[in-house]
Each structure stands twice: as structure tokens, then as C-alpha cells.
Design an enzyme around this catalytic site. Sequence first.
Site, PDB file in Angstrom:
ATOM      1  N   HIS A 425       0.836  -1.199   0.000  1.00  0.00           N
ATOM      2  CA  HIS A 425       0.000   0.000   0.000  1.00  0.00           C
ATOM      3  C   HIS A 425       0.868   1.244   0.000  1.00  0.00           C
ATOM      4  O   HIS A 425       2.070   1.210   0.265  1.00  0.00           O
ATOM      5  CB  HIS A 425      -0.952   0.007   1.202  1.00  0.00           C
ATOM      6  CG  HIS A 425      -0.257   0.108   2.532  1.00  0.00           C
ATOM      7  ND1 HIS A 425       0.067   1.309   3.120  1.00  0.00           N
ATOM      8  CD2 HIS A 425       0.176  -0.858   3.398  1.00  0.00           C
ATOM      9  CE1 HIS A 425       0.649   1.092   4.292  1.00  0.00           C
ATOM     10  NE2 HIS A 425       0.725  -0.212   4.474  1.00  0.00           N
ATOM     11  N   CYS A 444       2.825  -4.837   7.115  1.00  0.00           N
ATOM     12  CA  CYS A 444       2.517  -4.609   5.705  1.00  0.00           C
ATOM     13  C   CYS A 444       3.657  -3.845   5.035  1.00  0.00           C
ATOM     14  O   CYS A 444       4.557  -3.328   5.689  1.00  0.00           O
ATOM     15  CB  CYS A 444       1.204  -3.853   5.566  1.00  0.00           C
ATOM     16  SG  CYS A 444      -0.250  -4.878   5.894  1.00  0.00           S
TER      17      CYS A 444
END
Length: 543
Positions: A425, A444
Site C-alpha cells: 500500500h 505490511c
Amino acid sequence: MTVTHPGRPALFAGCWRACPRLVIGLFMASVATASWAAMPERLLWFAQTGPTPASERALHILSQASADGLAASDYTVEDLRAAIANSMRSGVQNDERVARLDRAIGTAIRRYLSDLHGGRVDPRQFAIRYSRSAELDQVIDRHLEELAGEGATDARTSRHLPSALPYRELRQALADYRGLIGNEAFRQALPPLPGGRLRPGQPYSGTALLARRLALFADLPENTATTARYEGKLVDGVKSFQARHGLYPDGVLGKETWVQLEVRPEARLRQIELALERWRWLPYREAQRRIVVNVPEFMLDAYAAAADSGKPALSMRVIVGNARKTRTPLFSGEMRFVEFSPYWNVPPSIAQSETLPRLRRDPGYLARQGFELVTSEGKVLTALSEGDLEAVARGQMRIRQRPGASNALGDIKFVFPNPDNIYLHHTATRQLFKRERRDFSHGCIRVEAPVELAKFVLAGDAEWTRERIVQAMRRGKSMTVRLGETLPVIISYSTAVVRDGRVHFLPDIYGYDAMLGEALQRRSAALQGEAARLRKLGIESSN
């Protein structure tokens, strides 16, 4: 030709693939009972007149295993050579011992090919979730057949080696650093730095030795002239060295740069050997389109061509999981969705440890950060009460962050479903990409260039132009796009890589190199024990 014994394909083909250690045990039992004598078989490495040229090619290949970061002793090369010599002295016709020796050569070469193309240890023992290559067995069988065949090429050829460019580059780096071992430039330590830090222009008694080391590392042209001061091309050489070792390339020779300069070639050799082992684990090596993240390098590479054809089509910096608290797991998956202007559903672990305590101290934090509460029925709450916080703590509600400038995911999310809920992301904290070490996330992976990555991911759909991608990211309304074809994603870990033709050595931020090194040592020790039992059972016995 077939390379398994008639009537026993499961023992040396399917069973070996499922459990190499079991095959070795079964093989030992077969030698001990001599039950093979009554069973028909075709010799692969011997003829009526003695060992075939293929057997010598096989042993030569096994003896050169160190060129690929493997250990020749794992394949009992010297034992096999001695056994062949003994067989020649005793005669080979109708000799049961030669039949056993033929099988031992086949077992050794199959083990070597399995190690070479699939790795020596199972990555799953380190909680690494990689899917096994469906072609590995066929690759091993094909190379074994070629090596055993009458028309096999000369042993000095490398048709049996992996052909991918990253592998070839690491293999060459291994040879280069092996050539540095014992060089006189490493027999003495660099003189101490004046004041613990050497800046350009300062006098330094070690300029000549520093220049020799940098030249051996290819960071400085050979025979570069030096003075009594640290200056000129020598500073440029240190900057080059720093860039290859995960350090800020400012040319200042401080403690971290000093430590890296004092690392001996033997240690670098080991790093490259571990990198080769990890490369052998990687799935999707033959996929034309794939994304690979190397955690300790803090880099993402996107490939648009097969691994043997060259360079990544796209590279960018990434931010990965914190080494002390929230390490990014290593696994492979398939990207299926791109989500523009995404919501961020706060993971329960983060909600419990960070978000809930902050909301209790500062209820206004909910509105300022664009958070909202979502009930189990899907109802959205923008007001906050103590009862709501307790419901979140019990798992009866969740916290999510609306799309917007402060969203933790930035304005785009790349989804490849996995048990750890890890994804790629964007991020609102873009300044962190300027750091040399970038392990700041909760697990992440944050990407530096999301528009370029989206263009790569959506390249098969002409409607997704750069302008449309930017518009969707800035829209502020969540939209999910399903990919026409899934895209392999590999989260990898290697502290030695070759980038733009130069080998880079990276900090072992998660401490995984030591774990892998110990596992490989245990494996070699176990194989040495098996070799001793092999000799005791008579494979090497003389007449």
C-alpha cells in the site's frame, strides 16, 4: 532413457521427492540385506568393462559443488571415487557391490540436483510459506537423464545449472569473493580512525591499505594513487562501498562503515551462499510477470519477463515490518485486487495496543484521524462512548479509517489474500522512504511509487491509464478492481544481492542468516553420519 530402476520407480523417484531422508534410510536397508541381488536392474554409471564416462562426469560435477555454494562432502564424492577404484581392482562383471555403487552414485547426483534446484533445507521449518514448484521433479529427472545418458555433454559444461540471471550473478559474486580469501590486504586491520571518524580532507595513515581493499571490492580503480590525506577518488570509493552495504553514502568513514570494511571475505562468501540457498526456494521463478520484495534490502522489483532474460521492469523502495516488534512474514501469494481510496480496517492487535489507549486518553482523536466504528451488523458509528470502546476490546466492533489524506494505507492498496493480512500500500508518511533503513511498519509493505506499481499491475487493461489511476486514487471514494489475471507476489529475504552488476551486502535485520546457517550445518552433519554408515555397510569395501 529411464533413470529409475525397473520395477522400483517409487523408491528413487516419488519417495525421494516426498522425503529424501526416508529414501536414504531405505537405501541403507537395501544395502544391508543385499536383497537387490535377486532383482533385475539396469546400471546407469557402469558397463561390463567398468565405470562409464557418465560416472566420471557425475563425480566431476559433484566435486565442483562449492562453485554453487554447496558442499561436495554432502555427496560423498571422495568415498564414491574410492569405491570405483576398488570395484576396478575386484572386477565388475556380475558384481553385487558394483550394483550397490551404481545406486549410490545415482542417489548422490539426484541429491545434488535436488539441492541445486530446490534448496537443501525446507523453508517451512522457518515459517516461510512458499508454494513448491510443480516443475521441480521434472527438472531433476531431466538433468539426471542428461547426465547419465551416453550422449551427455562434457562435465565442464553447465547445462544442469539454473539459468536465471539473478542466480548466475550471485554465482559469479561467489567466485569473486572466494578469490579474495587470503589476500594480503585483509591480513592486517585498518589503522584506527582519528577521533573515531574520518572526514574528507583529514590525514590518515591507512589510505594505501584502504585503497587496496576498495579496489579488490571494485569500488575503486586498481592502482589508484593515494596521499597521506583521505581525499579525492578514495572518498568516492568509500561512497560506493557505503551504497553497496546499506549505508548512507556520505563519504564519511565512521563506525558503521569501519565495521563493514573489516568484514572478511569468508563472511561475505557465507552471505552469498545463503543467498543462493534462498534463491533456490523461491516460487514463480519462471513466471514472466511477478513482484518480488526483498525485506532486508527494503526494495521491490517488478518483472515483466522470465527470470533468465534479465532486469526488473520496475524497482522502488519499500518500508517493511519493524525488526523488534512486527516483522513482515515471508511467503508467496497471488495478487487479485487493487483497491483505490481504500478504507483501513485497523487490525485487532493494533487496535488493542495503540488505537484504544489513544482514544481513551483523547476521544477527539477519532474524528481528527477519520476513524469510525463498525458494528458486527455493518452499522457505522462516528460518535464515541465508553461502551463502544469496550465493544471494540471484546471484538464486537471494529475500527476503520475512512479514505483521505490521513489514511494509513495512503490512496491505494494492492491485495494478495494471505493468512497474515499483509498487503502492499501507499502511505501518508512519505518522508520515511529517504531513510537507508526502513523497517517502520506493522508488517505490511509500503511502496514508494504507487502510481508506477499500479500501471505495472494493471498493464493488461488499456483503460487504466496513468491519468485514470491518479484520478481513482484522489477520488476519496473506495473502489476495488479485480485483476484479469492473478499476479505472483513473493516476499523474500536475502542479505546479498546483485543489482546493476554490483554485489550488495545488507544488514541481517531479522537475524535470519544465523538460523539458516545453523540449519545447513546440521544437515551436512547428518549427511556425514549417513556417509559413515554407508562405508560401514560395505559400499567402499575392497576385495
